[in-house]
Scaffold this motif. Structure first.
Motif, PDB file in Angstrom:
ATOM      1  N   UNK B  18     -48.610   8.764 -34.093  1.00  0.00           N
ATOM      2  CA  UNK B  18     -49.746   7.861 -33.913  1.00  0.00           C
ATOM      3  C   UNK B  18     -51.036   8.658 -33.948  1.00  0.00           C
ATOM      4  N   UNK B  19     -51.829   8.253 -34.851  1.00  0.00           N
ATOM      5  CA  UNK B  19     -53.109   8.927 -35.022  1.00  0.00           C
ATOM      6  C   UNK B  19     -54.195   7.971 -34.554  1.00  0.00           C
ATOM      7  N   UNK B  21     -57.103   5.735 -34.680  1.00  0.00           N
ATOM      8  CA  UNK B  21     -57.741   5.069 -35.820  1.00  0.00           C
ATOM      9  C   UNK B  21     -59.181   5.555 -36.020  1.00  0.00           C
ATOM     10  N   UNK B  22     -59.536   5.684 -37.270  1.00  0.00           N
ATOM     11  CA  UNK B  22     -60.896   6.158 -37.539  1.00  0.00           C
ATOM     12  C   UNK B  22     -61.876   5.085 -37.090  1.00  0.00           C
ATOM     13  N   UNK B  25     -64.242   3.064 -39.707  1.00  0.00           N
ATOM     14  CA  UNK B  25     -63.529   2.430 -40.806  1.00  0.00           C
ATOM     15  C   UNK B  25     -64.117   1.089 -41.253  1.00  0.00           C
ATOM     16  N   UNK B  29     -65.692   0.281 -44.762  1.00  0.00           N
ATOM     17  CA  UNK B  29     -65.047  -0.684 -45.639  1.00  0.00           C
ATOM     18  C   UNK B  29     -66.041  -1.719 -46.124  1.00  0.00           C
TER      19      UNK B  29
END
Ligand SMILES: Nc1ncnc2c1ncn2[C@@H]1O[C@H](COP(=O)(O)OP(=O)(O)OP(=O)(O)O)[C@@H](O)[C@H]1O
Ligand SMILES: Nc1ncnc2c1ncn2[C@@H]1O[C@H](COP(=O)(O)OP(=O)(O)OP(=O)(O)O)[C@@H](O)[C@H]1O
Ligand SMILES: [Mg+2]
Ligand SMILES: [Mg+2]
Ligand code: NI
Lengths: 358, 335, 347, 335, 584
Positions: B18-19, B21-22, B25, B29
């Protein structure tokens, strides 16, 4: 490497295409193409089967039937014992159809046309994830995609996913397609001429990559090719089998070494002849067939379909169609010549009125 | 390629990892979406004089129909001297007609009606065509395909103009939307056929089959794979259909077949023509300006339809986008 | 190229400083770079190279037929068989070019499947070719029938068919017959078999061998299918990055490849007789025609490359009288990149 | 072409015809008031000076139209169908006291004449221009011609007609403003007559011909595509004559995809007669229909609609038959 | 080419003589070119068939028995005498007229038509009998007493267009028929009989001064009929009729290709584009007027002050001006009498007319506002609201012909400007009369003339060309809500009813008007109706049209006022038929 319970078992499957009549097609004659004609085949866990044959012999149709993308006219396809088409129509199948759908994936021949040109790769890759991993968050899905992309050498993945397909080279596109099918963690991948469109110099690399991932994920492959040397490369590297198709039928099947070293069917022999090698084996320029052109798939020859082209054909081949004659170690061929005691040997040779080609 | 360190690579392992989340983002987007879908097309359009000119003229007419009607009073008879020539007086720059109504304000107040007609007609014909085309393309070989295509062929064969004339003569539609719908009736079949063949060929594309095999729902396939491919096509045809609707509606008004209650360029032309504007130099401007409007509006639509072609081209758009750039060499090779 | 060694040979085509360029919006794209090449009469010359390496472009220059808007520069000289004057192909006028094409040099090119006008019967194609070249049609058609028969085709059936009625292999053979109908000196074939089945490919190659003998042809055969080529060609030209990197007799290339790229190519080629573990792929990306790589254009992908390769462009070096290569280190190549084990043994 | 294919097309044509008749009938039923009302309306509008009193008029109309509204609708329908199909009887015109068929037959040749004139003029020009511009793609000739064609496509043909009348008939009397025959010209095959009918037909034909010019753009597009085809390149490599390549390779193949549209185009050009003939007061089918609309002469109106359809059908049927002559693949590849 | 382009027999000799192309040539030659009617290819001359457009050409080709004049009188044209005696009208025919085929024109030719008309519905006819006294005399007897002028009016504007050679057989059949249904079948037969132009030529079935010799879709050629009594009057040997429907009259005129337009005046706006040799020759006050009818079913219009306010609020002058631009020549009526002002003197007398209520012909917004307020309306934000404070919109129905639209448009705009919201609904001419008869609009445009005559019955007729009130036996009000019984002031010109007023029944009056027993009774009834109309304003007449003709005064001598009596319908054609036009 087939295990006891096959992932897919194909039983006497036929696929026929006929012209569907329109409102005014009152007087249409049936033009039925028997694309696949009574084929049985098992594909095991972590198994690799390579299918080769001439264009139009029904390879793709058989492949698509096997992964449930084409409904067979007759016969049954079972996924881990569950009939695929029954699963689709039945209310409570043992294995739900959606699971089967996910487990059987496909890689197309032309990677360019297998990707929606108007979508960025991220969208293309996200869609199946959304469908099959609805619980996962967007970021988690992205992670998986990125991990796989990096795995196949498309790094930095962040850069690649925001491109459009036309911004990738053919090899890169093919990898994306591979990643897309792997994302679903399928049990079987149909690779329909997946490397034919690539430059010769890239083929080996791509095949290696596929095999590596096969190892990794334990996926089975049905690998379709019209090139014997590529087929041999895949099959030999993975220890898989090879099946030779001719006009809708599997005419020879077996472990790769045996089929290559000791082809039983004259057609396999012709194919082998047609696959030139860089080294060795030159000199023999006699065509091993009596006719160059394949017969019309609508009006196929009687008896053994290969007989009009077969240099070894005898009268009996004209009238009777041989069954698969198994010799040893899972190696079998649909040719009377594999059976040393068959009446074939007493049958007179076909007198060729047009004169032999070779 | 090979990646020796990840030999122990395991499917599970990437799923478990599990990284964080940026955080940026969403913004990124959004920026990317805007860049690709708004800015890039704008840049493409700016490169294409046809789209630019067509858009500009169309924009002008839209302004006429929206802001114009607010700014300029509805013309009434006796606003100005009868049959004043054009370019003589600032209050009625294009002159006046026999009622003393300024030509320019008539032109302006006719625009909303024209747009309503175009809108209704284009929605009906393009919408109908898209539905019929997609359905029958998707159900290729089915009975429904046969039935729809037979229907389409039948409608194609019945000549449009006479049919429309008969229908409008009978029903005498006054509402511009209704007029548009009537005119849309004969415009759809050709488009439906082409949409169908487009759908058929798109369906042949492996990516649609791939989506099916991946079990992507039909609605997504239709939307993502098929409609998005068809859109440019449909839009372009929408523009051309609009032009046809203008031609036909104005023509019917011009002939006096449609009841002319409202302001319409065709009505102006009809009145002028019937008043023998052609032989009367003092009246000719009453005829010429509506003609000019029809010409300009259809000209803009034709130009736009040609410009749209490049506007919808993903390659061009990608090239003009900032956020999807990549090194040029790779892009060109796969072209 | 070293002219002395080939003095006595009969040259058909002589290419000097040949360049093909396209203007693109990214800059000038040079898709054939300064190629010098001689083609000998009655030989079968094979050209190999990865996709996009400029093979088709090079061969098109032989008919001065580079697609619009490509620009060809340099010299292409054609030596007719009899004692006619040599022809400078690139300087021909429209009219002379029309005559030159197909009468002297015919070309069967990539995508032959669509080389026939779909609305014309095959016969029409033969007849119009004869007619527009002012040949006797009856005699020409007689000859055409002969060639078709040589190609195992039923002349009546094929001539009477529309192209769509023929299978790919039949079309391909009909096209070959069409290319021979005016009895050209040279036949340029650009991947004529790429779209066909193995069996058909191999059969056509067989037939070509016979045809070459029968009609005294010079054949230039382009493909990226190396194994197939070796069955046909006497001499091979290896192209990389829009330039010729190696020329040699077929055997020399197969067993004594001197350029690292050629070696890589050989190893990447699947071969039934070679153990699978010996196959390698060519890594790296193919070069861009717009961006000129300084030095040897192969250096970014070459395992042997050093600083000098990055700086200087290697000239053609002679390895044997018939074998030349553009590599500084062709002497070391055996050591650094050994060929396959049974490569040597299979001889 | 297979007989089966022929049969199929023929079946389709029949179906279309049948549908048109049915539509006509339905519209006929949908008419407000029905024939009696319609006739009365017209006679009343003709008058203003009629001394006939209304009650008497009603009686006469009742007698004259001889309608029998007591019959059930389906019987009326079947009768109508029978009359049309078996006896080619389209009923009697309310106002011209003449069989609709006779009236149409009198007018038909004239409309055919201008349509074919327009068609030949428009399409031959478009085809030639299309091929030429494709050959000289991106040249000044190309952009010039394309601009003109686009501009022409933005002008409704009836406006072209009006402009032509203005400049060529009123400002300069090169051509007559209307009619189909000059005064005092003896009918027959004499040069005077021929010149007169050609002169009278010239302007209507020109303005109808504008409809056909859109073909130039698609022709250009097709030709450009064909220019990129292998077989054209091979033809050039084969040293074929340029004229042969231009006609048999480029022209022929570029026309193929447009061929059916051409034929539908004939029908389109033909139907445009309704507007053009009215603008030019050219007594042909179109004007007949226009008059029928104006006078609500429903039998005549429906009759003309049916005949328009029949012509369109014939054109398309002929297109189908001849298509296989120019495209040998047709009987195989139907879709 | 189609057989519709038949060449007539006469064309053989005439061919080539006038062969200039280009849609007619009115250039200096001996042919008189003028526009009229429909192409002869589309016309047929059976007088009984419906919608055959015969009327568009017949008045060029047949003699007319009697004519109405703008002063209100009816006088013989072809006839030698037209006399009234009690219920009997005697028609005396001249002896020297011939059909083109050489037969004499006798009384029987006309008698046949009269009898057929009567016998089709003998019960309903108001004619007792027609008697052929001798070859040149007919006696026509009415069932009830009729005013002398009305009896004459009965044959005015009728033609000798029923040659006995053709129609005799139908008369015989009608006479033999015993029942109404038998008669109807003869009628039906008659309706479907045809006399095409070709037949007209071949059988010589016309009797006018000029004989048809050839025709096609773009012209009809005429030649002087030398056996005609007027043949010596003129030296114009030929004429050519260009159909109005296919020729653009204006552009022909602009290019000087016409010699006359027999019943249309050149408007001022056309003057500048027409050549100088074309001039208006004669102008007359035509019988035709136009009006807007108010529908009393609308509660607002049912209120007298509102109707009067509308009459004040609109500017009739500018409506007429707009129509003038579209080619209609006329002027607004001085008084709202419903009668054409030329017959005011004859039927009303100037004192009577002077006392009538004056409605302004130009805008009088103040007066209009006063009237609105009087009815309890108030103006809010420039819009009138009714006594209940409700807004309202009036719908106006009109035909989409040029002139009608022009007038209605101005009418509407002015009402809107005044503050009464209106909405126009424009219907194609073909549907118009149908829509009209649903009476769903609040105000509708309509011609105001039921007969081509200058006579009160032409205007006070109880159908929508007159002042339609409805069938008085059908309740209290007619289709437009106009009451069958209403009260008007007893005093001429009073704006309000004072005292008990006078109760009248307009519908009944209108129905009775044609059967008035004496001239006096006609005047009496007309005056009552005029008072009603002027007081109650059931309709608003807005234009009295003018007519006349223009001609090429350079090449032809045309009769003008004073030369001949021209104040009658279509004076140009009349002059031509009388042989009064000669070349210069
Ligand atoms: N949807 C279809 N409808 C009708 N016929 C079909 C259809 N799909 C395949 N066929 C026919 O079935 C036969 C086998 O087709 P298939 O695509 O399976 O061949 P293939 O072995 O994959 O050939 P290739 O190597 O060219 O891909 C062919 O004759 C083909 O024409
Ligand atoms: N019309 C063109 N405009 C610009 N560049 C082109 C054009 N056609 C080809 N090229 C470029 O020229 C280069 C050489 O092309 P060529 O067709 O000769 O390659 P090839 O070796 O024949 O490849 P393949 O094996 O794929 O046929 C390629 O990089 C290609 O991108
Ligand atoms: Mg396949
Ligand atoms: Mg190539
Ligand atoms: Ni199909």
């Amino acid at each position: 490497m087939s295990s006891d319970s096959p992932v897919i078992s194909v039983d006497d499957v036929s696929v026929h295409f006929s012209d569907s009549g329109g409102l005014f097609d009152l007087f249409s004659e049936d033009e039925t193409v028997r694309a696949v004609d009574g084929i049985s085949l098992d594909i095991g866990e972590n198994d690799v089967v390579t299918l080769i044959g001439e264009s139009g012999c029904g390879k793709s149709t058989l492949g698509k039937t096997i992964i449930g993308a084409q409904k067979p006219t007759s016969g049954s396809i079972k996924y881990r014992g569950q009939d695929i088409w029954e699963a689709k129509s039945e209310r409570n199948p043992e294995i739900p159809f959606s699971d089967i759908r996910r487990s059987l994936q496909m890689i197309h021949q032309d990677p360019g046309s297998a990707l929606n040109p108007n979508q960025r790769l991220l969208t293309t890759l996200m869609l199946p994830m959304k469908k099959w991993n609805p619980d996962l968050g967007r970021e988690r899905r992205k992670e998986r995609i990125f991990a796989l992309l990096e795995k196949v050498g498309l790094s930095p993945a962040e850069d690649f996913v925001n491109r459009f397909p036309h911004q990738l080279s053919g090899g890169e596109q093919q990898r994306v397609v591979l990643v897309r099918s792997l994302l679903l963690n399928p049990d079987l991948i149909l690779a329909d001429e997946a490397i034919s469109a690539l430059d010769v110099s890239l083929r080996v690399e791509m095949m290696d990559l596929m095999l590596e991932l096969q190892d990794l994920f334990g996926t089975s492959y049905l690998f379709i090719s019209h090139d014997l040397s590529n087929a041999r490369y895949i099959a030999e590297k993975s220890g898989g089998r090879i099946a030779v198709m001719y006009l809708g039928k599997i005419v020879e099947v077996g472990p790769i070494e045996q089929v290559i070293e000791n082809p039983q069917h004259p057609y396999t022999k012709a194919l082998k002849w047609a696959t030139p090698n860089l080294y060795g084996d030159d000199g023999d320029e006699t065509l091993p067939v009596r006719e160059i052109d394949i017969p019309d798939p609508v009006n196929r020859p009687s008896g053994c379909h290969f007989h009009p082209r077969c240099p070894e054909a005898r009268e009996v081949c004209r009238t009777q169609d041989p069954n698969l004659i198994t010799t040893d170690g899972g190696h079998g061929a649909r040719c009377y010549r594999a059976d040393e005691s068959h009446e074939y040997w007493d049958s007179p040779s076909i007198v060729d009125d047009e004169g032999e080609l070779g | 390629m090979s990646n020796p360190e990840t030999d122990t690579f395991d499917l599970q392992s990437i799923y478990d990892e599990s990284i964080e989340p940026e955080p940026e983002s969403r913004r990124v987007r959004l920026r990317r979406a805007i860049d690709l879908n708004v800015l890039a097309p704008a840049r493409v359009a700016a490169d294409d004089w046809r789209a630019l000119l067509g858009g500009a003229i169309l924009g002008l007419f839209v302004l006429m129909g929206t802001v114009g009607v607010v700014l300029v009073d509805k013309p009434t008879s006796g606003d100005a001297p009868v049959l004043a020539g054009p370019f003589e007086e600032l209050a009625y720059p294009l002159g006046t007609d026999v009622f003393g109504q300024p030509i320019h304000s008539q032109l302006i107040h006719a625009t909303p009606g024209i747009f309503k007609m175009i809108f209704a007609g284009a929605v009906v014909s393009v919408g109908f065509a898209a539905i019929v085309g997609v359905v029958s393309g998707f159900k290729h070989g089915d009975r429904i395909d046969t039935v729809l295509m037979t229907l389409t062929d039948v409608v194609i064969t019945i000549p449009g103009l006479p049919l429309i004339i008969v229908i409008t003569a009978i029903f005498q539609p006054e509402n511009p939307y209704l007029v548009g719908i009537f005119l849309g009736i004969d415009n759809w079949p050709g488009l439906a056929r082409t949409v169908r063949s487009q759908v058929l060929s798109i369906r042949e594309e492996s990516y649609v089959e791939a989506s099916e095999i991946m079990g992507i729902p039909l609605s997504s396939i239709l939307r993502r794979d098929i409609l998005s491919q068809l859109m440019p096509y449909v839009m372009i045809n929408g523009a051309l259909t609009s032009r046809r609707i203008i031609f036909e509606s104005v023509g019917l008004y011009f002939l006096g077949i449609l009841p002319f209650t409202t302001f319409n360029w065709g009505v102006m032309m009809n009145l002028a023509y019937e008043g023998n504007a052609l032989t009367r130099p003092d009246m000719i401007h009453w005829m010429v300006f509506p003609m000019l409007c029809i010409f300009l509006l259809s000209f803009s639509l034709v130009l736009l339809s040609q410009g749209l072609d490049s506007l919808f081209n993903v390659r061009l758009r990608a090239r003009h986008a900032n956020t999807t750039k990549k090194d040029a060499s790779r892009a060109s090779q796969s072209d | 190229m070293d002219d002395d060694t080939r003095d006595e040979s009969d040259v058909v085509f002589e290419m000097r400083n040949l360049e093909v360029t396209f203007g693109t919006n990214r800059g000038e794209s040079k898709v054939v770079r300064d190629v010098d090449l001689d083609i000998y009469r009655n030989e079968t010359l094979g050209i190999v190279g990865e996709s996009g390496s400029g093979k088709s472009m090079l061969s098109s220059t032989l008919l001065n037929a580079v697609v619009e808007p490509g620009q060809t520069s340099g010299e292409v000289t054609y030596y007719p068989p009899d004692d006619r004057e040599p022809i400078s192909v690139l300087d021909l006028s429209e009219k002379e070019l029309k005559k030159f094409r197909w009468e002297e040099v015919a070309m069967v090119f990539q995508g032959a499947m669509s080389s026939f006008n779909p609305v014309k019967r095959v016969r029409g194609h033969f007849e119009e070719t004869l007619e527009d070249h002012n040949r006797d049609i009856d005699a020409g058609m007689e000859r055409a029938r002969g060639i078709l028969e040589d190609l195992y085709l039923d002349p009546d059936r094929v001539l009477g068919s529309y192209p769509y009625e023929l299978s790919g292999g039949m079309k391909q053979r009909a096209l070959i017959a069409l290319s021979l109908v005016l009895e050209p000196e040279v036949l340029v074939m650009d991947e004529p078999t790429a779209a066909l089945d193995l069996l058909m490919q191999r059969s056509i190659v067989s037939l070509l061998r016979d045809l070459k003998e029968e009609y005294d042809l010079t054949i230039i055969f382009i493909t990226h299918d190396l194994p197939l080529l070796t069955k046909l060609a006497n001499r091979l030209v290896v192209m990389y990055a829009f330039d010729v990197v190696e020329i040699g007799e077929t055997e020399e290339i197969l067993y004594d490849a001197a350029h690292p790229y050629t070696r890589m190519l050989l190893q990447a080629t699947p071969d039934l007789n070679v153990p699978v573990d010996e196959m390698r792929s060519v890594e790296g990306n193919k070069p861009d025609p717009v961006i000129r790589i300084p030095g040897c254009s192969y250096h970014p992908r070459c395992p042997m490359a050093d600083e000098s390769c990055k700086r200087e462009e290697p000239p053609m070096a002679t390895r044997s009288p018939t074998h030349e290569t553009a590599c500084f280190y062709h002497d070391d190549v055996d050591e650094e990149m050994p060929l396959r084990s049974d490569g040597e043994g299979g001889q | 072409m297979t007989p089966r294919y022929l049969l199929k097309r023929f079946g389709q044509a029949l179906l279309t015809f049948f549908v048109t008749i049915t539509v006509s009938f339905v519209l006929y039923q949908a008419m407000p008031g029905g024939p009696v009302e319609a006739m009365r309306s017209v006679i009343l509008s003709q008058s203003g000076s009629t001394s006939i009193d209304i009650d008497r008029l009603n009686t006469l109309i009742q007698l004259y139209t001889n309608v029998n509204p007591d019959q059930p609708v389906y019987v009326q329908y079947l009768n109508y169908l029978r009359d049309v199909v078996l006896y080619q009887d389209l009923g009697r015109s309310f106002f011209k006291n003449e069989a609709v068929t006779t009236l149409i037959l009198q007018r038909l040749p004239w409309s055919m004449f201008i349509s074919l004139y327009a068609f030949a003029l428009g399409y031959s020009l478009s085809i030639i221009l299309g091929v030429l511009t494709a050959y000289k793609e991106k040249s000044r000739f190309d952009s010039g011609v394309s601009s003109v064609v686009i501009a022409l496509n933005s002008v409704p043909y009836y406006i072209v007609g009006v402009v032509l009348i203005y400049f060529l008939a009123i400002k300069q009397s090169y051509f007559p403003v209307g009619g189909r025959l000059g005064s005092g010209i003896p009918v027959g095959y004499n040069p005077e007559f021929m010149i007169s009918i050609v002169k009278h037909a010239a302007l209507p034909a020109l303005s109808m011909g504008v409809l056909a010019t859109s073909a130039a753009l698609s022709m250009r597009g097709n030709a450009i595509r064909i220019l990129g085809e292998d077989y054209v390149r091979v033809a050039q490599l084969r040293g074929l004559r340029d004229t042969r390549i231009a006609t048999q390779y480029l022209g022929h193949n570029a026309i193929l995809p447009m061929y059916t549209q051409f034929m539908i185009g004939i029908a389109g050009v033909f139907s445009s007669a309704v507007i053009v003939e009215e603008v030019f007061a050219y007594p042909g089918m179109g004007l007949l229909m226009f008059e029928a609309v104006k006078t609500q002469d429903y039998p005549l109106l429906m009759g003309t609609l049916i005949v328009f359809t029949a012509i369109s059908l014939t054109a398309i049927f002929v297109a189908d038959l001849t298509y296989s002559l120019i495209d040998p693949r047709i009987s195989v590849d139907e879709s | 080419f189609s057989d519709s382009e038949t060449t007539a027999t006469g064309n053989e000799n005439g061919a080539g003589s006038t062969g200039t192309d280009g849609g007619g040539s009115g250039l200096a030659d001996d042919t008189l070119d003028y526009p009229a009617g429909r192409p002869a290819t589309e016309v047929q001359f059976n007088r009984y068939s419906l919608g055959n457009y015969a009327h568009t050409l017949q008045d060029q080709l047949f003699e007319q028995v009697a004519r109405g004049y703008a002063d209100g009188t009816v006088r013989p044209d072809l006839l030698e005498e037209l006399t009234v005696d009690g219920k009997t009208l005697t028609l005396t025919f001249p002896e020297n007229f011939k059909w083109w085929n050489g037969d004499d024109v006798t009384a029987e030719d006309y008698y046949v038509g009269l009898e057929i008309d009567r016998l089709q519905q003998p019960e309903e006819s108001n004619i007792e009998s027609n008697t052929l006294v001798d070859d040149y005399t007919i006696e026509r007897t009415f069932k009830t007493a009729v005013a002398p002028n009305l009896m004459k009016a009965d044959v005015a504007e009728t033609f000798v267009n029923t040659p006995r050679s053709v129609y005799r057989e139908y008369l015989t059949k009608l006479q033999d028929a015993s029942s109404q249904s038998d008669r109807e079948s003869v009628t039906e037969e008659l309706l479907n009989m045809k006399i095409t132009t070709q037949q007209l030529i071949d059988d010589g079935l016309g009797n006018g001064l000029y004989e048809v010799t050839g025709f096609n879709s773009s012209e009809t050629t005429l030649e002087k009929f030398e056996d005609h009594p007027y043949a010596d009057r003129t030296d114009v040997p030929k004429a050519r009729i260009v159909p109005e429907t296919t020729a653009d009259v204006d552009s022909l005129a602009v290019n000087n290709k016409l010699d006359m337009n027999p019943d249309v005046l050149m408007s001022e706006s056309q003057r500048s584009s027409y050549p100088d040799n074309l001039q208006n020759v004669y102008r007359l006050n035509w019988f035709r007027t136009q009006k807007f009818t108010f529908n009393f079913k609308n509660e607002h219009l049912a209120r007298l002050p509102v109707r009067r306010a509308i009459a004040h609020a609109v500017d009739l002058e500018s409506m007429v001006a707009a129509m003038r631009q579209a080619g209609t020549v006329g002027s607004p009526p001085e008084k709202q009498t419903a009668l054409r002002s030329t017959i005011h003197e004859k039927y009303l007398g100037s004192d009577f007319v002077d006392s009538l209520i004056d409605y302004p012909t130009s805008k009088d917004e103040e007066g209009a506002a006063g009237l609105m307020e009087q009815a309890g309306y108030t103006k809010e934000n420039g819009t009138w609201v009714d006594p209940d404070g409700e807004k309202f919109t009036l719908t106006v129905l009109t035909q989409n012909n040029n002139t009608q639209v022009q007038a209605t448009k101005v009418f509407n705009d002015q009402l809107n400007a005044f503050g009464i919201q209106t909405e126009i609904s424009t219907v194609s001419s073909s549907d118009y009369y149908q829509r009209l008869q649903t009476y769903e609009a609040d105000i509708f445009w309509i011609w105001h003339v039921a007969k081509a005559l200058w006579h009160p019955t032409a205007y006070y007729s109880n159908n929508f060309y007159g002042v339609e009130v409805g069938d008085p036996s059908s309740g209290d009000t007619g289709p437009t809500g106009k009451p069958f019984t209403t009260t008007i002031p007893s005093e001429v010109g009073a704006k309000e009813v004072q005292g008990s007023g006078q109760e009248i029944q307009p519908a009944t009056l209108m129905n009775e008007l044609p059967s008035s027993e004496s001239e006096e009774q006609v005047k009496e009834r007309t005056r009552t109706l005029v008072r009603w109309f002027n007081y109650a304003l059931p309709d608003l007449v807005f234009v009295e049209e003018d007519s006349g003709y223009w001609g090429d005064v350079g090449d032809f001598s045309m009769p003008a006022e004073g030369d001949q009596e021209l104040n009658t319908n279509r004076p140009g054609q009349f002059s031509f038929k009388k042989g009064w036009i000669s070349s210069k």
